[in-house]
Design a protein around this motif. Sequence first.
Motif, PDB file in Angstrom:
ATOM      1  N   TRP A 135      30.140 -12.028  56.577  1.00  0.00           N
ATOM      2  CA  TRP A 135      30.454 -13.280  57.283  1.00  0.00           C
ATOM      3  C   TRP A 135      29.908 -13.271  58.705  1.00  0.00           C
ATOM      4  O   TRP A 135      29.562 -14.319  59.250  1.00  0.00           O
ATOM      5  CB  TRP A 135      31.966 -13.510  57.300  1.00  0.00           C
ATOM      6  N   LEU A 136      29.835 -12.097  59.318  1.00  0.00           N
ATOM      7  CA  LEU A 136      29.357 -11.992  60.690  1.00  0.00           C
ATOM      8  C   LEU A 136      27.840 -11.870  60.767  1.00  0.00           C
ATOM      9  O   LEU A 136      27.263 -11.976  61.843  1.00  0.00           O
ATOM     10  CB  LEU A 136      29.985 -10.776  61.378  1.00  0.00           C
ATOM     11  N   GLY A 137      27.196 -11.620  59.633  1.00  0.00           N
ATOM     12  CA  GLY A 137      25.756 -11.387  59.625  1.00  0.00           C
ATOM     13  C   GLY A 137      24.967 -12.670  59.437  1.00  0.00           C
ATOM     14  O   GLY A 137      25.485 -13.785  59.529  1.00  0.00           O
ATOM     15  N   GLY A 138      23.686 -12.488  59.178  1.00  0.00           N
ATOM     16  CA  GLY A 138      22.808 -13.633  58.948  1.00  0.00           C
ATOM     17  C   GLY A 138      22.234 -14.179  60.242  1.00  0.00           C
ATOM     18  O   GLY A 138      22.842 -14.088  61.307  1.00  0.00           O
ATOM     19  N   GLU A 139      21.050 -14.748  60.147  1.00  0.00           N
ATOM     20  CA  GLU A 139      20.392 -15.268  61.346  1.00  0.00           C
ATOM     21  C   GLU A 139      20.893 -16.660  61.731  1.00  0.00           C
ATOM     22  O   GLU A 139      20.835 -17.036  62.896  1.00  0.00           O
ATOM     23  CB  GLU A 139      18.871 -15.304  61.116  1.00  0.00           C
ATOM     24  N   ALA A 140      21.374 -17.427  60.764  1.00  0.00           N
ATOM     25  CA  ALA A 140      21.847 -18.788  61.065  1.00  0.00           C
ATOM     26  C   ALA A 140      23.177 -18.715  61.811  1.00  0.00           C
ATOM     27  O   ALA A 140      24.092 -18.009  61.402  1.00  0.00           O
ATOM     28  CB  ALA A 140      22.011 -19.583  59.773  1.00  0.00           C
ATOM     29  N   TRP A 141      23.267 -19.435  62.912  1.00  0.00           N
ATOM     30  CA  TRP A 141      24.497 -19.462  63.707  1.00  0.00           C
ATOM     31  C   TRP A 141      24.546 -20.761  64.481  1.00  0.00           C
ATOM     32  O   TRP A 141      23.503 -21.225  64.934  1.00  0.00           O
ATOM     33  CB  TRP A 141      24.535 -18.256  64.665  1.00  0.00           C
ATOM     34  N   PRO A 142      25.672 -21.440  64.653  1.00  0.00           N
ATOM     35  CA  PRO A 142      27.001 -21.012  64.212  1.00  0.00           C
ATOM     36  C   PRO A 142      27.140 -21.040  62.691  1.00  0.00           C
ATOM     37  O   PRO A 142      26.396 -21.741  62.015  1.00  0.00           O
ATOM     38  CB  PRO A 142      27.936 -22.028  64.884  1.00  0.00           C
ATOM     39  N   PRO A 143      28.125 -20.288  62.182  1.00  0.00           N
ATOM     40  CA  PRO A 143      28.307 -20.214  60.733  1.00  0.00           C
ATOM     41  C   PRO A 143      29.046 -21.441  60.212  1.00  0.00           C
ATOM     42  O   PRO A 143      29.559 -22.251  60.990  1.00  0.00           O
ATOM     43  CB  PRO A 143      29.172 -18.958  60.567  1.00  0.00           C
ATOM     44  N   GLU A 144      29.108 -21.549  58.899  1.00  0.00           N
ATOM     45  CA  GLU A 144      29.862 -22.643  58.298  1.00  0.00           C
ATOM     46  C   GLU A 144      31.367 -22.436  58.445  1.00  0.00           C
ATOM     47  O   GLU A 144      32.137 -23.388  58.423  1.00  0.00           O
ATOM     48  CB  GLU A 144      29.496 -22.794  56.813  1.00  0.00           C
ATOM     49  N   TRP A 145      31.796 -21.178  58.582  1.00  0.00           N
ATOM     50  CA  TRP A 145      33.235 -20.932  58.756  1.00  0.00           C
ATOM     51  C   TRP A 145      33.651 -21.214  60.200  1.00  0.00           C
ATOM     52  O   TRP A 145      32.903 -20.938  61.137  1.00  0.00           O
ATOM     53  CB  TRP A 145      33.624 -19.524  58.311  1.00  0.00           C
ATOM     54  N   THR A 146      34.832 -21.762  60.353  1.00  0.00           N
ATOM     55  CA  THR A 146      35.341 -22.105  61.682  1.00  0.00           C
ATOM     56  C   THR A 146      36.217 -21.002  62.262  1.00  0.00           C
ATOM     57  O   THR A 146      36.377 -20.906  63.478  1.00  0.00           O
ATOM     58  CB  THR A 146      36.150 -23.408  61.624  1.00  0.00           C
ATOM     59  N   SER A 147      36.792 -20.172  61.394  1.00  0.00           N
ATOM     60  CA  SER A 147      37.567 -19.011  61.837  1.00  0.00           C
ATOM     61  C   SER A 147      37.764 -18.088  60.650  1.00  0.00           C
ATOM     62  O   SER A 147      37.706 -18.505  59.488  1.00  0.00           O
ATOM     63  CB  SER A 147      38.925 -19.420  62.424  1.00  0.00           C
ATOM     64  N   LEU A 148      37.997 -16.804  60.973  1.00  0.00           N
ATOM     65  CA  LEU A 148      38.332 -15.793  59.971  1.00  0.00           C
ATOM     66  C   LEU A 148      39.705 -15.238  60.322  1.00  0.00           C
ATOM     67  O   LEU A 148      39.911 -14.741  61.433  1.00  0.00           O
ATOM     68  CB  LEU A 148      37.319 -14.641  59.986  1.00  0.00           C
ATOM     69  N   THR A 149      40.656 -15.350  59.395  1.00  0.00           N
ATOM     70  CA  THR A 149      41.991 -14.785  59.581  1.00  0.00           C
ATOM     71  C   THR A 149      42.216 -13.836  58.418  1.00  0.00           C
ATOM     72  O   THR A 149      42.456 -14.269  57.287  1.00  0.00           O
ATOM     73  CB  THR A 149      43.061 -15.895  59.604  1.00  0.00           C
ATOM     74  N   LEU A 150      42.112 -12.538  58.691  1.00  0.00           N
ATOM     75  CA  LEU A 150      41.959 -11.562  57.622  1.00  0.00           C
ATOM     76  C   LEU A 150      42.902 -10.385  57.774  1.00  0.00           C
ATOM     77  O   LEU A 150      43.056  -9.833  58.868  1.00  0.00           O
ATOM     78  CB  LEU A 150      40.514 -11.037  57.601  1.00  0.00           C
ATOM     79  N   MET A 151      43.502  -9.990  56.662  1.00  0.00           N
ATOM     80  CA  MET A 151      44.356  -8.811  56.613  1.00  0.00           C
ATOM     81  C   MET A 151      43.509  -7.578  56.299  1.00  0.00           C
ATOM     82  O   MET A 151      42.744  -7.563  55.336  1.00  0.00           O
ATOM     83  CB  MET A 151      45.423  -8.978  55.530  1.00  0.00           C
ATOM     84  N   PHE A 152      43.655  -6.552  57.145  1.00  0.00           N
ATOM     85  CA  PHE A 152      42.977  -5.281  56.945  1.00  0.00           C
ATOM     86  C   PHE A 152      43.989  -4.148  57.061  1.00  0.00           C
ATOM     87  O   PHE A 152      45.090  -4.335  57.570  1.00  0.00           O
ATOM     88  CB  PHE A 152      41.909  -5.045  58.027  1.00  0.00           C
ATOM     89  N   GLN A 153      43.579  -2.961  56.655  1.00  0.00           N
ATOM     90  CA  GLN A 153      44.321  -1.780  57.063  1.00  0.00           C
ATOM     91  C   GLN A 153      44.312  -1.757  58.589  1.00  0.00           C
ATOM     92  O   GLN A 153      43.322  -2.123  59.218  1.00  0.00           O
ATOM     93  CB  GLN A 153      43.657  -0.521  56.517  1.00  0.00           C
ATOM     94  N   GLN A 154      45.430  -1.355  59.193  1.00  0.00           N
ATOM     95  CA  GLN A 154      45.546  -1.428  60.651  1.00  0.00           C
ATOM     96  C   GLN A 154      44.423  -0.664  61.355  1.00  0.00           C
ATOM     97  O   GLN A 154      43.912  -1.109  62.387  1.00  0.00           O
ATOM     98  CB  GLN A 154      46.903  -0.892  61.106  1.00  0.00           C
ATOM     99  N   GLU A 155      44.027   0.460  60.790  1.00  0.00           N
ATOM    100  CA  GLU A 155      42.951   1.256  61.392  1.00  0.00           C
ATOM    101  C   GLU A 155      41.654   0.457  61.463  1.00  0.00           C
ATOM    102  O   GLU A 155      40.931   0.498  62.468  1.00  0.00           O
ATOM    103  CB  GLU A 155      42.743   2.533  60.581  1.00  0.00           C
ATOM    104  N   VAL A 156      41.347  -0.294  60.409  1.00  0.00           N
ATOM    105  CA  VAL A 156      40.133  -1.113  60.387  1.00  0.00           C
ATOM    106  C   VAL A 156      40.262  -2.266  61.384  1.00  0.00           C
ATOM    107  O   VAL A 156      39.323  -2.584  62.124  1.00  0.00           O
ATOM    108  CB  VAL A 156      39.855  -1.652  58.970  1.00  0.00           C
ATOM    109  N   ALA A 157      41.439  -2.902  61.423  1.00  0.00           N
ATOM    110  CA  ALA A 157      41.667  -3.993  62.368  1.00  0.00           C
ATOM    111  C   ALA A 157      41.464  -3.527  63.809  1.00  0.00           C
ATOM    112  O   ALA A 157      40.858  -4.229  64.628  1.00  0.00           O
ATOM    113  CB  ALA A 157      43.077  -4.548  62.183  1.00  0.00           C
ATOM    114  N   GLN A 158      41.956  -2.347  64.128  1.00  0.00           N
ATOM    115  CA  GLN A 158      41.802  -1.818  65.488  1.00  0.00           C
ATOM    116  C   GLN A 158      40.350  -1.524  65.808  1.00  0.00           C
ATOM    117  O   GLN A 158      39.918  -1.669  66.960  1.00  0.00           O
ATOM    118  CB  GLN A 158      42.667  -0.562  65.647  1.00  0.00           C
ATOM    119  N   ARG A 159      39.582  -1.141  64.811  1.00  0.00           N
ATOM    120  CA  ARG A 159      38.151  -0.918  65.034  1.00  0.00           C
ATOM    121  C   ARG A 159      37.426  -2.224  65.341  1.00  0.00           C
ATOM    122  O   ARG A 159      36.464  -2.246  66.110  1.00  0.00           O
ATOM    123  CB  ARG A 159      37.529  -0.248  63.808  1.00  0.00           C
TER     124      ARG A 159
END
Length: 277
Positions: A135-159
Amino acid sequence: MADPAPDLPPLREVIARHGLSASKALGQNFLFDEQLLDRIAAIPGDLQDRAVLEIGPGPGGLTRALLRAGARVTAIEMDSRCLPALAELGEAYPGQLRVMQGDALKMNHAELMGEPFAVLSNLPYNVGTALFVRWLGGEAWPPEWTSLTLMFQQEVAQRIVASPGSSAYGRLAVLAQWRGAAKLAMKVHRSAFTPPPKVMSAIVHVTPADMPGGVSARVLERVTEAAFGQRRKMLRQSLKGMPGAVDALDTLGIDPQRRAETLSVDEFVSLARALSC
């Protein structure tokens, strides 16, 4: 005035009736707490009549909260066992839920949605990072998504939200922050899930910002992959396999004896810009 929410049976009852259990192979962990799910659905703001993409809805816990909030939900689910429960949810909210069976990693989400959309997902742990990077990649920007609200393992979220110089700072932080704003929106205790995972979870909220000019997303991905792939080494060593990278450090006034975790996001962007020319 919005129509009142339909009177649905408890999610635990639906799961029992359909004989569902969380699949470890698919990285599933179910959430039942409706108040918690409503809080998650509220993170990106008012969802009334907004298009929302949900990956891995399972039996539909978060899906219910999104539908209660008035969203028009497209849910991608790989597990065919969950489809009957989701179909019942679609019948309870006519015209608000579209369910697609398949692998979200193999689908073009912008084409599927056909309009700007928010992403809200309790992501299956085994595909969460891959989807996030995509979702964060690709050359086209801004993206079609308006926001990402995502559940991760806390360790990944902190990264993802980490600052330079911290042990958690790495490739995910740079990719999330170079053309977006990322924040840790909520921590979720492992006891909230069935079955409880071995680790704590957290929700990250990302909104897109303007993309710095003259930078290739692919080059930035390659630079961060090389730099953090050998994060204990000096940059002159970790980047020597990228043609022109060490010379670019000198041109930019970045000490090649520094290590990757000491570079700011802006410094990585400047390096990628120099290599994109």
